[in-house]
Write an enzyme that holds these catalytic residues in place. Structure first.
Site, PDB file in Angstrom:
ATOM      1  N   LYS A 285      -8.142   3.959   2.522  1.00 40.76           N
ATOM      2  CA  LYS A 285      -7.313   5.165   2.361  1.00 40.76           C
ATOM      3  C   LYS A 285      -7.506   5.931   1.067  1.00 40.76           C
ATOM      4  O   LYS A 285      -7.689   7.149   1.080  1.00 40.76           O
ATOM      5  CB  LYS A 285      -5.850   4.794   2.541  1.00 40.76           C
ATOM      6  CG  LYS A 285      -5.552   4.441   3.973  1.00 40.76           C
ATOM      7  CD  LYS A 285      -4.171   3.939   4.183  1.00 40.76           C
ATOM      8  CE  LYS A 285      -4.137   3.215   5.507  1.00 40.76           C
ATOM      9  NZ  LYS A 285      -5.065   2.033   5.545  1.00 40.76           N
TER      10      LYS A 285
ATOM     11  N   SER B 291       0.821  -1.218   0.000  1.00 39.60           N
ATOM     12  CA  SER B 291       0.000   0.000   0.000  1.00 39.60           C
ATOM     13  C   SER B 291       0.851   1.262   0.000  1.00 39.60           C
ATOM     14  O   SER B 291       0.341   2.368   0.105  1.00 39.60           O
ATOM     15  CB  SER B 291      -0.915   0.011   1.235  1.00 39.60           C
ATOM     16  OG  SER B 291      -0.155  -0.080   2.415  1.00 39.60           O
TER      17      SER B 291
ATOM     18  N   TYR C 207      -9.553  -5.359  13.856  1.00 36.40           N
ATOM     19  CA  TYR C 207      -8.870  -5.082  12.584  1.00 36.40           C
ATOM     20  C   TYR C 207      -8.895  -6.264  11.619  1.00 36.40           C
ATOM     21  O   TYR C 207      -8.663  -7.408  12.014  1.00 36.40           O
ATOM     22  CB  TYR C 207      -7.405  -4.689  12.852  1.00 36.40           C
ATOM     23  CG  TYR C 207      -6.673  -4.340  11.570  1.00 36.40           C
ATOM     24  CD1 TYR C 207      -6.778  -3.076  11.008  1.00 36.40           C
ATOM     25  CD2 TYR C 207      -5.930  -5.315  10.886  1.00 36.40           C
ATOM     26  CE1 TYR C 207      -6.156  -2.769   9.810  1.00 36.40           C
ATOM     27  CE2 TYR C 207      -5.300  -5.002   9.686  1.00 36.40           C
ATOM     28  CZ  TYR C 207      -5.427  -3.737   9.149  1.00 36.40           C
ATOM     29  OH  TYR C 207      -4.821  -3.436   7.968  1.00 36.40           O
TER      30      TYR C 207
ATOM     31  N   SER D  24     -14.770  26.305 -26.631  1.00 34.00           N
ATOM     32  CA  SER D  24     -14.902  25.011 -27.294  1.00 34.00           C
ATOM     33  C   SER D  24     -13.845  24.940 -28.389  1.00 34.00           C
ATOM     34  O   SER D  24     -13.497  25.949 -28.997  1.00 34.00           O
ATOM     35  CB  SER D  24     -16.306  24.903 -27.894  1.00 34.00           C
ATOM     36  OG  SER D  24     -16.271  24.082 -29.032  1.00 34.00           O
TER      37      SER D  24
ATOM     38  N   GLN E  68      -7.266  -1.647   4.947  1.00 31.77           N
ATOM     39  CA  GLN E  68      -6.260  -0.939   4.139  1.00 31.77           C
ATOM     40  C   GLN E  68      -6.919  -0.199   2.975  1.00 31.77           C
ATOM     41  O   GLN E  68      -6.412   0.806   2.491  1.00 31.77           O
ATOM     42  CB  GLN E  68      -5.237  -1.951   3.615  1.00 31.77           C
ATOM     43  CG  GLN E  68      -4.136  -1.339   2.783  1.00 31.77           C
ATOM     44  CD  GLN E  68      -2.976  -2.310   2.599  1.00 31.77           C
ATOM     45  OE1 GLN E  68      -2.280  -2.628   3.560  1.00 31.77           O
ATOM     46  NE2 GLN E  68      -2.791  -2.794   1.393  1.00 31.77           N
TER      47      GLN E  68
ATOM     48  N   ASN F  50      -1.652  -1.980  13.696  1.00 33.31           N
ATOM     49  CA  ASN F  50      -3.107  -1.794  13.779  1.00 33.31           C
ATOM     50  C   ASN F  50      -3.478  -0.506  14.516  1.00 33.31           C
ATOM     51  O   ASN F  50      -4.306   0.277  14.043  1.00 33.31           O
ATOM     52  CB  ASN F  50      -3.769  -2.992  14.464  1.00 33.31           C
ATOM     53  CG  ASN F  50      -3.620  -4.264  13.642  1.00 33.31           C
ATOM     54  OD1 ASN F  50      -3.076  -4.232  12.542  1.00 33.31           O
ATOM     55  ND2 ASN F  50      -4.099  -5.382  14.175  1.00 33.31           N
TER      56      ASN F  50
ATOM     57  N   LYS G  99     -18.521  29.762 -27.926  1.00 32.98           N
ATOM     58  CA  LYS G  99     -18.831  29.135 -26.643  1.00 32.98           C
ATOM     59  C   LYS G  99     -18.001  29.643 -25.470  1.00 32.98           C
ATOM     60  O   LYS G  99     -16.805  29.888 -25.600  1.00 32.98           O
ATOM     61  CB  LYS G  99     -18.616  27.610 -26.750  1.00 32.98           C
ATOM     62  CG  LYS G  99     -19.661  26.899 -27.573  1.00 32.98           C
ATOM     63  CD  LYS G  99     -21.017  26.974 -26.964  1.00 32.98           C
ATOM     64  CE  LYS G  99     -21.543  25.764 -26.319  1.00 32.98           C
ATOM     65  NZ  LYS G  99     -21.267  24.465 -26.495  1.00 32.98           N
TER      66      LYS G  99
ATOM     67  N   GLU H 229     -19.581  22.383 -14.058  1.00 34.66           N
ATOM     68  CA  GLU H 229     -19.925  21.020 -14.495  1.00 34.66           C
ATOM     69  C   GLU H 229     -19.018  19.993 -13.834  1.00 34.66           C
ATOM     70  O   GLU H 229     -19.462  18.907 -13.457  1.00 34.66           O
ATOM     71  CB  GLU H 229     -19.815  20.921 -16.019  1.00 34.66           C
ATOM     72  CG  GLU H 229     -20.911  21.704 -16.727  1.00 34.66           C
ATOM     73  CD  GLU H 229     -20.692  21.773 -18.236  1.00 34.66           C
ATOM     74  OE1 GLU H 229     -21.629  21.483 -18.976  1.00 34.66           O
ATOM     75  OE2 GLU H 229     -19.583  22.130 -18.675  1.00 34.66           O
TER      76      GLU H 229
ATOM     77  N   HIS I  11     -40.210  23.547  -8.475  1.00 35.05           N
ATOM     78  CA  HIS I  11     -40.399  22.655  -9.639  1.00 35.05           C
ATOM     79  C   HIS I  11     -39.770  23.253 -10.903  1.00 35.05           C
ATOM     80  O   HIS I  11     -40.237  22.996 -12.012  1.00 35.05           O
ATOM     81  CB  HIS I  11     -41.882  22.377  -9.914  1.00 35.05           C
ATOM     82  CG  HIS I  11     -42.663  22.012  -8.701  1.00 35.05           C
ATOM     83  ND1 HIS I  11     -42.871  20.716  -8.302  1.00 35.05           N
ATOM     84  CD2 HIS I  11     -43.278  22.792  -7.762  1.00 35.05           C
ATOM     85  CE1 HIS I  11     -43.586  20.700  -7.188  1.00 35.05           C
ATOM     86  NE2 HIS I  11     -43.839  21.952  -6.832  1.00 35.05           N
TER      87      HIS I  11
HETATM   88  N1  ARG Z   1      -1.209  -1.158   5.739  1.00 35.61           N
HETATM   89  C1  ARG Z   1      -2.088  -1.588   6.746  1.00 35.61           C
HETATM   90  C2  ARG Z   1      -3.411  -0.807   6.664  1.00 35.61           C
HETATM   91  O1  ARG Z   1      -3.421   0.178   6.030  1.00 35.61           O
HETATM   92  C3  ARG Z   1      -1.461  -1.355   8.076  1.00 35.61           C
HETATM   93  C4  ARG Z   1      -1.894  -2.302   9.135  1.00 35.61           C
HETATM   94  C5  ARG Z   1      -1.472  -3.688   8.816  1.00 35.61           C
HETATM   95  N2  ARG Z   1      -1.675  -4.564   9.940  1.00 35.61           N
HETATM   96  C6  ARG Z   1      -1.528  -5.861   9.814  1.00 35.61           C
HETATM   97  N3  ARG Z   1      -1.723  -6.544  10.880  1.00 35.61           N
HETATM   98  N4  ARG Z   1      -1.251  -6.449   8.691  1.00 35.61           N
HETATM   99  O2  ARG Z   1      -4.423  -1.181   7.221  1.00 35.61           O
END
Ligand code: ARG
Length: 447
Positions: free
Chosen positions: A313, A11, A305, A265, A310, A98, A271, A278, A144
């Protein structure tokens, strides 16, 4: 781990956004560990200096883009070890990714809300300036999407202000929800070390600490509420955009958008397209989608958790960025908006928007409202059939519709008198609208 699995689970490409939060967290944690004797003062200093170096590299864009780490937390841990050696190995004592990621994310939300609050008040300020500048301009109001009654354009700007004012209250609520420190919850059962969680909270800017470690690592309510807030706000901006797109069209022509917020345009030379508005309307779809994704994400999760989280995000970052840019753009655009009072008034020349006032005038002559309503609506039907305005109805026709109707009554109607009569709280009379502007200005200062 298979290469494909490592790639799939990685990630870092998006959660590196959380680097400043993760570094701050690690600094505070180092202090907490030193306070209970897990780290010596020298080790703590080494760690803090190392974290500072990682921070500087991050800010100057020199941070590595990929390597032997899965996410921003392992990036910090591995890089710190490379920089300072074995002291780095002690830093993960008593914490887990976590509680770390839950904490980083809350810090991110709090930071964004602070920035977004400024952007939101900026937009509210632009609306007040717009209201102030157009406090005498009369505009048709619509229900309306059909003309209803004359109002002041300032009253419409204040309607937008009211929506955003609710969003500002909502922002405060999300802030409050996010303002709770999970750190110290460890993986799920709570940390086995006597770290001072209250001190950690102070260091990281939280005013409360979480009271249940199982809930704390799995709770993303603050993320969902951030999305819900963002989606609601965007729905407001989208509706405002829709109004402005319609009113600036060739057919309406009541307002002119600032040219620097429009685009031409590539084919049609005449235009001036309302692309910014928009796009605000279009980006609302993304923010609404993000909100739905955030709820769908947690729906089937067992308590505490799971790695699914993950996935919270990218949508969060996307909503935060989108809302901020939309607020800034709409503020600028509102600042350059011109209202063409001549056209907005001309659009009401048939006088049907004064139908309610005529019915009210009959009420004043003792006619029950339901009857007055019937008479005026018959009169409007006659006008439509004969393609005439309200003031062009012959005396004889009026008499036929109702013995209480006459031309003097009809000639007495005017847009100005109509708005002036609506002076009760929340209405469109000039004195009431001026009072609302003063009130709104006070609200904005209160913050
Ligand atoms: N990259 C993970 C997340 O965004 C971090 C936590 C990972 N924890 C684990 N026990 N694998 O959630």
């Amino acid at each position: 781990m298979l290469r494909e699995v490592a790639k799939f689970a990685n990630s870092f490409s998006f959660d590196s956004v959380l680097l400043p939060q993760d570094l701050a967290l690690n600094r505070a944690w180092a202090e907490a560990l030193r306070n209970i004797g897990i780290l010596s003062r020298t080790e703590e200093q080494k760690i803090v200096r190392g974290l500072d170096r990682i921070g500087r590299a991050g800010r100057s864009g020199r941070a590595a883009h990929s390597g032997d780490w899965e996410d921003v937390h392992s990036y910090v841990e591995i890089t710190l070890h490379k920089l300072i050696g074995d002291a780095a190995k002690k830093l993960h004592t008593g914490k887990s990714r976590n509680d770390q990621v839950a904490t980083d994310l809350r810090m991110y939300v709090i930071d964004r809300l602070t920035v977004l609050d400024r952007a939101l008040s900026g937009a509210m300020r632009s609306l007040l300036v717009l209201a102030d500048r157009n406090v005498k301009v009369i505009f048709p109001s619509y229900t309306h999407l059909r003309q209803a009654q004359p109002v002041l354009f300032a009253h419409i700007a204040l309607a937008y202000f009211s929506m955003l004012k609710r969003d500002r209250t909502g922002l405060g609520n999300v802030f409050c929800l996010a303002d709770e420190l999970p750190l110290g919850s460890a993986a799920v059962g709570g940390t086995a070390y006597a770290v001072d969680r209250k001190l950690l909270a102070r260091r990281l800017g939280f005013s409360r600490i979480s009271s249940n470690s199982i809930d704390a690592v799995g709770d993303r309510d603050f993320v969902i509420q951030f999305h819900a807030w963002g989606a609601q706000l965007m729905a407001h901006l989208s509706r405002i955009s829709e109004d402005l797109i319609l009113w600036s069209s060739d057919e309406w022509g009541f307002i002119q958008l600032p040219a620097e917020y429009c685009t031409g345009s590539s084919l049609l030379p005449q235009k001036l397209n309302p692309d910014v508005l928009e796009l605000i309307r279009g980006k609302t779809a993304r923010v609404v989608g993000n909100a739905v994704q955030s709820l769908a994400l947690v729906k089937g999760l067992p308590t505490s958790y799971s790695r699914d989280l993950q996935e919270d995000k990218e949508s969060l970052f996307s909503t935060a960025e989108t809302v901020e840019s939309c607020l800034k753009l709409i503020s600028g655009l509102l600042g350059g908006l011109r209202v063409d009072a001549r056209r907005s008034v001309a659009a009401m020349s048939k006088g049907f928007v004064l139908a309610t006032d005529l019915a009210d005038a009959l009420v004043e002559r003792g006619v029950p409202f339901r009857e007055a309503h019937g008479a005026v609506s018959a009169m409007v039907r006659w006008c439509i059939e004969n393609d005439r305005g309200m003031k062009e109805v012959p005396e004889a026709v009026l008499r036929e519709i109702s013995t209480r109707l006459d031309r003097r009554l009809v000639q007495g109607l005017s847009l100005e008198a109509s708005v002036r009569r609506r002076s009760n709280i929340g209405g469109t009379s000039p004195s009431e609208v001026r009072r609302q502007i003063r009130e709104a200005r006070k609200d904005l200062l209160k913050g």
